[in-house]
Design a protein around this motif. Structure first.
Motif, mmCIF file in Angstrom:
data_model
loop_
_atom_site.group_PDB
_atom_site.id
_atom_site.type_symbol
_atom_site.label_atom_id
_atom_site.label_comp_id
_atom_site.label_asym_id
_atom_site.label_seq_id
_atom_site.Cartn_x
_atom_site.Cartn_y
_atom_site.Cartn_z
ATOM 1 N N ILE A 1 33.095 11.062 -50.064
ATOM 2 C CA ILE A 1 32.603 12.428 -49.871
ATOM 3 C C ILE A 1 33.579 13.223 -49.019
ATOM 4 N N VAL A 2 34.121 12.578 -47.988
ATOM 5 C CA VAL A 2 35.132 13.230 -47.153
ATOM 6 C C VAL A 2 36.375 13.543 -47.982
ATOM 7 N N ARG A 3 36.840 12.557 -48.726
ATOM 8 C CA ARG A 3 38.064 12.727 -49.521
ATOM 9 C C ARG A 3 37.937 13.862 -50.533
ATOM 10 N N ASP A 4 36.763 13.934 -51.186
ATOM 11 C CA ASP A 4 36.566 14.900 -52.265
ATOM 12 C C ASP A 4 35.911 16.205 -51.807
ATOM 13 N N LEU A 5 35.571 16.288 -50.504
ATOM 14 C CA LEU A 5 34.808 17.439 -49.987
ATOM 15 C C LEU A 5 33.595 17.709 -50.872
ATOM 16 N N ASP A 6 32.838 16.657 -51.115
ATOM 17 C CA ASP A 6 31.706 16.674 -52.038
ATOM 18 C C ASP A 6 30.418 16.994 -51.292
ATOM 19 N N ALA A 7 30.076 18.271 -51.221
ATOM 20 C CA ALA A 7 28.882 18.679 -50.472
ATOM 21 C C ALA A 7 27.613 18.090 -51.075
ATOM 22 N N ASN A 8 27.543 17.946 -52.403
ATOM 23 C CA ASN A 8 26.348 17.399 -53.034
ATOM 24 C C ASN A 8 26.167 15.911 -52.752
ATOM 25 N N GLY A 9 27.249 15.247 -52.336
ATOM 26 C CA GLY A 9 27.138 13.825 -52.044
ATOM 27 C C GLY A 9 26.205 13.518 -50.893
ATOM 28 N N ALA A 10 25.993 14.497 -50.014
ATOM 29 C CA ALA A 10 25.088 14.271 -48.887
ATOM 30 C C ALA A 10 23.662 14.034 -49.358
ATOM 31 N N VAL A 11 23.267 14.693 -50.433
ATOM 32 C CA VAL A 11 21.931 14.477 -50.992
ATOM 33 C C VAL A 11 21.785 13.037 -51.460
ATOM 34 N N GLU A 12 22.825 12.539 -52.123
ATOM 35 C CA GLU A 12 22.819 11.156 -52.589
ATOM 36 C C GLU A 12 22.654 10.182 -51.428
ATOM 37 N N SER B 226 25.324 11.085 -41.460
ATOM 38 C CA SER B 226 25.834 12.108 -40.554
ATOM 39 C C SER B 226 27.207 12.614 -41.018
ATOM 40 N N VAL B 227 28.058 11.700 -41.466
ATOM 41 C CA VAL B 227 29.373 12.105 -41.977
ATOM 42 C C VAL B 227 29.213 13.036 -43.168
ATOM 43 N N ALA B 228 28.332 12.675 -44.088
ATOM 44 C CA ALA B 228 28.149 13.490 -45.288
ATOM 45 C C ALA B 228 27.608 14.882 -44.955
ATOM 46 N N ILE B 229 26.688 14.951 -44.013
ATOM 47 C CA ILE B 229 26.126 16.248 -43.629
ATOM 48 C C ILE B 229 27.202 17.113 -42.977
ATOM 49 N N LEU C 297 31.345 21.568 -43.312
ATOM 50 C CA LEU C 297 32.756 21.911 -43.511
ATOM 51 C C LEU C 297 32.929 22.807 -44.735
ATOM 52 N N VAL C 298 32.241 22.476 -45.818
ATOM 53 C CA VAL C 298 32.404 23.206 -47.076
ATOM 54 C C VAL C 298 31.694 24.550 -47.052
ATOM 55 N N THR C 299 30.474 24.573 -46.487
ATOM 56 C CA THR C 299 29.642 25.781 -46.577
ATOM 57 C C THR C 299 29.591 26.600 -45.305
ATOM 58 N N GLY C 300 29.894 25.968 -44.158
ATOM 59 C CA GLY C 300 29.756 26.661 -42.881
ATOM 60 C C GLY C 300 28.340 26.696 -42.368
#
Length: 233
Positions: free
Chosen positions: A138-149, A199-202, A207-210
């Motif tokens: 998720i960090v590598r790809d800046l995948d904001a939706n990954g936090a839901v997963e 916590s990392v994913a959130i 980072l992506v949305t502010g």
């Protein structure tokens, strides 16, 4: 100068991914040491925690140095500040893996876990390792939706954490006080390990949305992306 700065940001991201990989490997080996009463493997996990700490220190120093030299704004500033928090989460996950190994070392040559709890802890370890590796992706790809997963996977971890207490509190459970305390601590280690991955994913979402998201906002987002409702615990 800006191209050099963004290369530095990319390097920081790579170090976060490496921290996630090392923390996952540490938990995998610590769990093996726990399940097999393997003293040498437990010692290896404990000693190798220094490598995780060293990467975290180097990462943090690089981030602070970039803050001082570049005086970034907007997204770049968010990335540096968020990186400092994510490195802390991943380093603490590594510490928790070391705690599992220390428990195996403390009780050696005895088995720490009774047969009734071993399958549950094996599943906890699998879920936790998958979560921290996914956090790195998720960090590598800046995948904001990954936090839901990861929130979903954390629900599984919370269920397993409760299952441990159901066994310990069962009237037919014959374990002594030491076993109960050890199992309670270990369950907490795995549960907190998973929390650090979430916590990392959130923080990636921030980072992506502010924006930060509370629990209600996460539930609304899950509905928007088509996830079924959460099962009640």
């Amino acid at each position: 100068m800006r191209s050099v700065f963004h290369e530095e940001l990319s390097l920081l991201s790579d170090q976060l991914v490496e921290l996630s990989r090392l923390s996952a490997a540490a938990l995998r080996r610590a769990t093996q040491a726990l399940m097999e009463a393997d003293l040498s493997l437990a010692e290896q996990v404990i000693s190798e925690d220094d490598a995780i700490d060293a990467i975290r220190r180097d990462l943090d120093n690089r981030a602070v140095d970039a803050l001082a030299r570049q005086q970034p704004v907007a997204t770049d500033l968010r990335q540096l500040v968020t990186t400092l928090r994510m490195s802390s989460d991943l380093e603490r996950a590594g510490d928790l893996a070391a705690h599992v190994a220390k428990m195996a070392r403390l009780r050696y040559p005895e088995q720490v876990l009774p047969e009734a709890l071993r399958p549950t802890f094996a599943e906890m370890a699998e879920v936790a390792e998958e979560m921290v590796l996914r956090a790195g992706e998720i960090v590598r790809d800046l995948d904001a939706n990954g936090a839901v997963e990861l929130q979903r996977r954390d629900d599984t971890m919370d269920r397993l954490h409760k299952d441990v207490f159901r066994v310990l509190l069962d009237e037919q459970f014959a374990g002594n006080n030491q076993l109960i305390i050890d199992a309670t601590l270990l369950s907490r280690y795995y549960e907190r390990y998973a929390d650090h991955a979430v916590s990392v994913a959130i923080r990636v979402v921030f980072l992506v949305t502010g924006n930060w998201h509370d629990e209600e906002e996460w539930d609304q987002h899950e509905h928007q992306v088509g996830y079924p409702p959460r099962a009640e615990a």
